[in-house]
Design a protein around this motif. Sequence first.
Motif, PDB file in Angstrom:
ATOM      1  N   PHE A  39       0.809  -1.220   0.000  1.00  0.00           N
ATOM      2  CA  PHE A  39       0.000   0.000   0.000  1.00  0.00           C
ATOM      3  C   PHE A  39       0.842   1.270   0.000  1.00  0.00           C
ATOM      4  CE2 PHE A  39      -2.888  -3.205   1.761  1.00  0.00           C
ATOM      5  CZ  PHE A  39      -3.915  -3.092   0.841  1.00  0.00           C
ATOM      6  N   ASP A  40       2.140   1.145  -0.318  1.00  0.00           N
ATOM      7  CA  ASP A  40       3.062   2.279  -0.410  1.00  0.00           C
ATOM      8  C   ASP A  40       3.149   3.063   0.911  1.00  0.00           C
ATOM      9  OD1 ASP A  40       4.998   3.586  -1.858  1.00  0.00           O
ATOM     10  OD2 ASP A  40       3.607   5.041  -2.733  1.00  0.00           O
ATOM     11  N   LEU A  41       3.107   2.324   2.028  1.00  0.00           N
ATOM     12  CA  LEU A  41       3.187   2.941   3.353  1.00  0.00           C
ATOM     13  C   LEU A  41       4.427   2.493   4.122  1.00  0.00           C
ATOM     14  CD1 LEU A  41      -0.566   2.565   4.393  1.00  0.00           C
ATOM     15  CD2 LEU A  41       0.598   4.666   3.669  1.00  0.00           C
ATOM     16  N   ALA A  42       5.485   2.159   3.409  1.00  0.00           N
ATOM     17  CA  ALA A  42       6.700   1.656   4.047  1.00  0.00           C
ATOM     18  C   ALA A  42       7.262   2.644   5.060  1.00  0.00           C
ATOM     19  CB  ALA A  42       7.748   1.315   3.001  1.00  0.00           C
ATOM     20  N   TRP A  43       7.050   3.925   4.834  1.00  0.00           N
ATOM     21  CA  TRP A  43       7.555   4.949   5.745  1.00  0.00           C
ATOM     22  C   TRP A  43       6.964   4.796   7.153  1.00  0.00           C
ATOM     23  CZ3 TRP A  43       3.719   7.787   7.904  1.00  0.00           C
ATOM     24  CH2 TRP A  43       2.497   7.799   7.239  1.00  0.00           C
ATOM     25  N   ALA A  44       5.805   4.145   7.269  1.00  0.00           N
ATOM     26  CA  ALA A  44       5.132   4.001   8.561  1.00  0.00           C
ATOM     27  C   ALA A  44       5.547   2.750   9.322  1.00  0.00           C
ATOM     28  CB  ALA A  44       3.619   3.997   8.362  1.00  0.00           C
ATOM     29  N   ASN A  45       6.409   1.928   8.746  1.00  0.00           N
ATOM     30  CA  ASN A  45       6.854   0.717   9.427  1.00  0.00           C
ATOM     31  C   ASN A  45       7.667   1.054  10.673  1.00  0.00           C
ATOM     32  OD1 ASN A  45       5.984  -1.669   8.007  1.00  0.00           O
ATOM     33  ND2 ASN A  45       7.221  -0.946   6.294  1.00  0.00           N
ATOM     34  N   GLU A  46       7.656   0.135  11.626  1.00  0.00           N
ATOM     35  CA  GLU A  46       8.441   0.283  12.848  1.00  0.00           C
ATOM     36  C   GLU A  46       9.929   0.209  12.498  1.00  0.00           C
ATOM     37  OE1 GLU A  46       8.706  -1.687  17.301  1.00  0.00           O
ATOM     38  OE2 GLU A  46       7.443  -2.623  15.796  1.00  0.00           O
ATOM     39  N   SER A  47      10.747   0.835  13.328  1.00  0.00           N
ATOM     40  CA  SER A  47      12.191   0.743  13.123  1.00  0.00           C
ATOM     41  C   SER A  47      12.841   0.093  14.337  1.00  0.00           C
ATOM     42  CB  SER A  47      12.801   2.118  12.862  1.00  0.00           C
ATOM     43  OG  SER A  47      12.619   2.957  13.972  1.00  0.00           O
ATOM     44  N   ALA A  48      14.051  -0.390  14.137  1.00  0.00           N
ATOM     45  CA  ALA A  48      14.830  -1.030  15.193  1.00  0.00           C
ATOM     46  C   ALA A  48      16.231  -0.434  15.175  1.00  0.00           C
ATOM     47  CB  ALA A  48      14.908  -2.538  14.959  1.00  0.00           C
ATOM     48  N   THR A  49      16.962  -0.680  16.235  1.00  0.00           N
ATOM     49  CA  THR A  49      18.368  -0.303  16.271  1.00  0.00           C
ATOM     50  C   THR A  49      19.181  -1.505  15.838  1.00  0.00           C
ATOM     51  OG1 THR A  49      17.989   1.244  18.086  1.00  0.00           O
ATOM     52  CG2 THR A  49      20.262   0.525  17.719  1.00  0.00           C
ATOM     53  N   GLY A  50      19.979  -1.326  14.815  1.00  0.00           N
ATOM     54  CA  GLY A  50      20.860  -2.388  14.350  1.00  0.00           C
ATOM     55  C   GLY A  50      22.257  -2.187  14.899  1.00  0.00           C
ATOM     56  N   LEU A  51      22.800  -3.220  15.525  1.00  0.00           N
ATOM     57  CA  LEU A  51      24.185  -3.197  15.995  1.00  0.00           C
ATOM     58  C   LEU A  51      24.959  -4.180  15.127  1.00  0.00           C
ATOM     59  CD1 LEU A  51      23.767  -3.209  19.879  1.00  0.00           C
ATOM     60  CD2 LEU A  51      24.166  -1.267  18.364  1.00  0.00           C
ATOM     61  N   ILE A  52      25.922  -3.668  14.386  1.00  0.00           N
ATOM     62  CA  ILE A  52      26.706  -4.476  13.455  1.00  0.00           C
ATOM     63  C   ILE A  52      28.062  -4.746  14.099  1.00  0.00           C
ATOM     64  CG2 ILE A  52      27.682  -4.607  11.141  1.00  0.00           C
ATOM     65  CD1 ILE A  52      25.548  -2.332  10.478  1.00  0.00           C
ATOM     66  N   CYS A  53      28.364  -6.016  14.330  1.00  0.00           N
ATOM     67  CA  CYS A  53      29.609  -6.397  14.994  1.00  0.00           C
ATOM     68  C   CYS A  53      30.811  -5.909  14.187  1.00  0.00           C
ATOM     69  CB  CYS A  53      29.663  -7.914  15.162  1.00  0.00           C
ATOM     70  SG  CYS A  53      31.202  -8.498  15.910  1.00  0.00           S
ATOM     71  N   GLN A  54      31.726  -5.232  14.846  1.00  0.00           N
ATOM     72  CA  GLN A  54      32.929  -4.721  14.194  1.00  0.00           C
ATOM     73  C   GLN A  54      33.899  -5.836  13.823  1.00  0.00           C
ATOM     74  OE1 GLN A  54      32.528  -1.781  13.007  1.00  0.00           O
ATOM     75  NE2 GLN A  54      33.822  -0.454  14.231  1.00  0.00           N
ATOM     76  N   SER A  55      33.755  -6.997  14.432  1.00  0.00           N
ATOM     77  CA  SER A  55      34.675  -8.098  14.171  1.00  0.00           C
ATOM     78  C   SER A  55      34.187  -9.015  13.049  1.00  0.00           C
ATOM     79  CB  SER A  55      34.895  -8.912  15.451  1.00  0.00           C
ATOM     80  OG  SER A  55      35.763  -9.988  15.215  1.00  0.00           O
ATOM     81  N   CYS A  56      32.943  -9.526  13.170  1.00  0.00           N
ATOM     82  CA  CYS A  56      32.473 -10.517  12.191  1.00  0.00           C
ATOM     83  C   CYS A  56      31.355 -10.015  11.288  1.00  0.00           C
ATOM     84  CB  CYS A  56      32.041 -11.794  12.906  1.00  0.00           C
ATOM     85  SG  CYS A  56      30.486 -11.652  13.829  1.00  0.00           S
ATOM     86  N   GLY A  57      30.740  -8.881  11.617  1.00  0.00           N
ATOM     87  CA  GLY A  57      29.697  -8.322  10.773  1.00  0.00           C
ATOM     88  C   GLY A  57      28.288  -8.810  11.064  1.00  0.00           C
ATOM     89  N   TYR A  58      28.117  -9.659  12.058  1.00  0.00           N
ATOM     90  CA  TYR A  58      26.781 -10.148  12.403  1.00  0.00           C
ATOM     91  C   TYR A  58      25.910  -8.959  12.825  1.00  0.00           C
ATOM     92  CZ  TYR A  58      23.188 -13.120  14.493  1.00  0.00           C
ATOM     93  OH  TYR A  58      22.009 -13.749  14.793  1.00  0.00           O
ATOM     94  N   VAL A  59      24.661  -8.931  12.362  1.00  0.00           N
ATOM     95  CA  VAL A  59      23.747  -7.828  12.670  1.00  0.00           C
ATOM     96  C   VAL A  59      22.779  -8.255  13.762  1.00  0.00           C
ATOM     97  CG1 VAL A  59      22.007  -6.257  11.753  1.00  0.00           C
ATOM     98  CG2 VAL A  59      23.916  -6.999  10.298  1.00  0.00           C
TER      99      VAL A  59
END
Length: 74
Positions: A39-59
């Motif tokens: 429905f072209d409402l992607a802007w209204a989706n919930e957001s999260a905080t992503g922590l990207i590991c500096q060593s292996c890259g796991y999100v």
Amino acid sequence: MAKSVHAAIGEHPIHCLMCDNDTFRKREVKLNSTGMELFDLAWANESATGLICQSCGYVHLFVNRDLRFNRARG
């Protein structure tokens, strides 16, 4: 390049689930759903905080707003 951070929830430090590293890059991640995209409402989706590991890259994704961050040295 993004600054490295240490993260914690309350008194519990966060470590990478894959390699046990404790430094991350932080960024906001949209949690898109098919229905909202349809429905072209992607802007209204919930957001999260992503922590990207500096060593292996796991999100790691967190919707907990009690995350605390401290700048990592180096």
